[in-house]
Scaffold this motif. Sequence first.
Motif, short mmCIF file in Angstrom:
data_model
loop_
_atom_site.label_atom_id
_atom_site.label_comp_id
_atom_site.label_asym_id
_atom_site.label_seq_id
_atom_site.Cartn_x
_atom_site.Cartn_y
_atom_site.Cartn_z
N ALA A 174 42.67 -24.52 39.17
CA ALA A 174 41.24 -24.68 38.86
C ALA A 174 40.98 -26.15 38.57
CB ALA A 174 40.87 -23.81 37.66
N GLY A 212 45.05 -17.00 43.81
CA GLY A 212 44.11 -17.99 44.36
C GLY A 212 44.10 -18.05 45.88
N ASN A 266 36.90 -23.57 44.71
CA ASN A 266 37.82 -24.69 44.88
C ASN A 266 37.41 -25.87 44.01
OD1 ASN A 266 40.06 -24.59 46.86
ND2 ASN A 266 39.43 -26.70 47.25
N ALA A 321 37.69 -18.13 46.97
CA ALA A 321 38.06 -18.64 45.64
C ALA A 321 37.35 -19.97 45.37
CB ALA A 321 39.57 -18.85 45.58
N VAL A 352 35.70 -17.35 36.54
CA VAL A 352 36.70 -18.22 37.17
C VAL A 352 38.07 -17.53 37.16
CG1 VAL A 352 37.96 -20.40 36.93
CG2 VAL A 352 35.47 -20.36 36.68
N LYS A 379 39.44 -17.17 40.78
CA LYS A 379 40.40 -18.24 41.10
C LYS A 379 41.85 -17.78 41.02
CE LYS A 379 41.61 -21.62 42.61
NZ LYS A 379 41.21 -22.51 43.69
#
Length: 489
Positions: free
Chosen positions: A394, A288, A295, A293, A279, A283
């Motif tokens: 995130a 980002g 979502n 990425a 992540v 991300k």
Amino acid sequence: MWKFATEANGKAFIAGQWQAAASAATFPVTNPADGSVIANVPNMGAKETQDAIAAAHDAFPSWAATSSKDRAAILETWAQLLRDNAEDLGELMTAEQGKPLLEAIGEIMTSADYIDWFAEEAKHVHGETADAPSQNATVQISREPIGVVAAITPWNFPAAMVTRKVAPALAAGCPVILKPAEDTPLIALALAELAERAGLPAGVLNIVIGDRAQAAVISKTLMDSTDVEKLSFTGSTDVGKLLIGQSAKTVKKLALELGGNAPLIVLEDADVDVAVKGVLSAKFMNAGQMCVAPNRIYVHEKVYDEFAQKLTEAVKDIKVGDGLDPNTQMGPLINQKAVDKVQHQVDDAVAKGAEILCGGHVSQPGTLFFEPTVLKNATPEMEIKSQETFGPVAALFKFREEAEVITQANDTRYGLAAYVFGRDEAHAAEVAKQLQAGMVGINESMLIDEAIPFGGVKESGIGRENSHFGIEEYQEIKSTIIKKKSPHI
Ligand code: ADP
């Protein structure tokens, strides 16, 4: 910084010439880290676009007839020039786009790899021969360059998105008219200068530049032209749909890489540390601002708290700042519109019950910096579930049943990337199989490699970039039917 930004101020590249706009109008390119003006670039429109189309059209026969080995040699030289100038190009990219210098240099190296890949592909174009049984004929099935290509690119990967389109088009024998994003035209111009130095003939690569309002004028001119056979576009689904509509007039072939809304699923048996790392890079790289990425991060309830805690600790450590500062790990967002969208999604989520574990606001270094953010207790009612964030947020959703999370993951009109983390690879692969996406990473968050076909299903796009499919986007199949000699003669 790359000398080009100051020396070629106010000019773009058409028919092998560095040219100002016919109206002499320019617009500024600014550094998102501090708002300073880096360069002024020409604000072009229909006239310059028509000139570029004419130049590309004139260049097509001889470029298509150039041997694939010679085309490949020019591409290889171009790739080498990117590598030789990676530091300077990286600095220029950081200045206009904001990403940390290491990421920018990495993107230049990746772009060089793309070019090299397609230099090889140029030499491996295969046809087929088949029997046409009803006609007693032989069919030669050959791949031919499609013709003049228009490429419209976004600002998030201003070099990689350009090379991923231009290199396969050139390798296939097609001249290109490129319209780079208005936020990041300088890297595209620098790449053109290097292509010129690599020996690319005049008219084979043309760059037309315009601001946001002129983007529509330039692209309409490209779309209306019967001398342009193909459009390759990367950008938002909204603009992509507009271009699909415009393509009807001339039945233009399309390759579209549009928006995403990637789900990332952390299964009950996942190695939480591996998932957290995944992540972090998928991300928070490029702040980002990536269509792949994740979502929506769906975490099994058994590991939810541990995952949330470990991710938050790691995210709090991300150093935000000017990309030219060697300590910086995350730079600014591209513009105010991007910041407003991210803030709106966070505020909407909080209003509907999400908890901010870290971040959530514009960050210290300047107005376009957004704090790396983790949101707990995300639910399907929140905008962040259905709309691409394109920012460092995130959002963690909790799930219990696998069937339920697969339904949730697929509950979107997008289908670009998806991710599954789980120790049992065969089981993770079963989950991956059920996800509606063009690309799925299993315990892997990097989906970008020249050998990986890149593209989406549903409203995320049409066609694939990279791999051997990448060059096929710029080729037409031609069947030549040759009558066999009659046995009686
Ligand atoms: P983003 O919202 O991320 O900037 P866009 O889809 O708006 O994504 O932009 C991607 C590319 O599309 C850019 O080169 C931009 O200039 C171009 N573009 C924007 N509006 C239009 C339009 N109306 N027609 C054609 N191209 C456009």
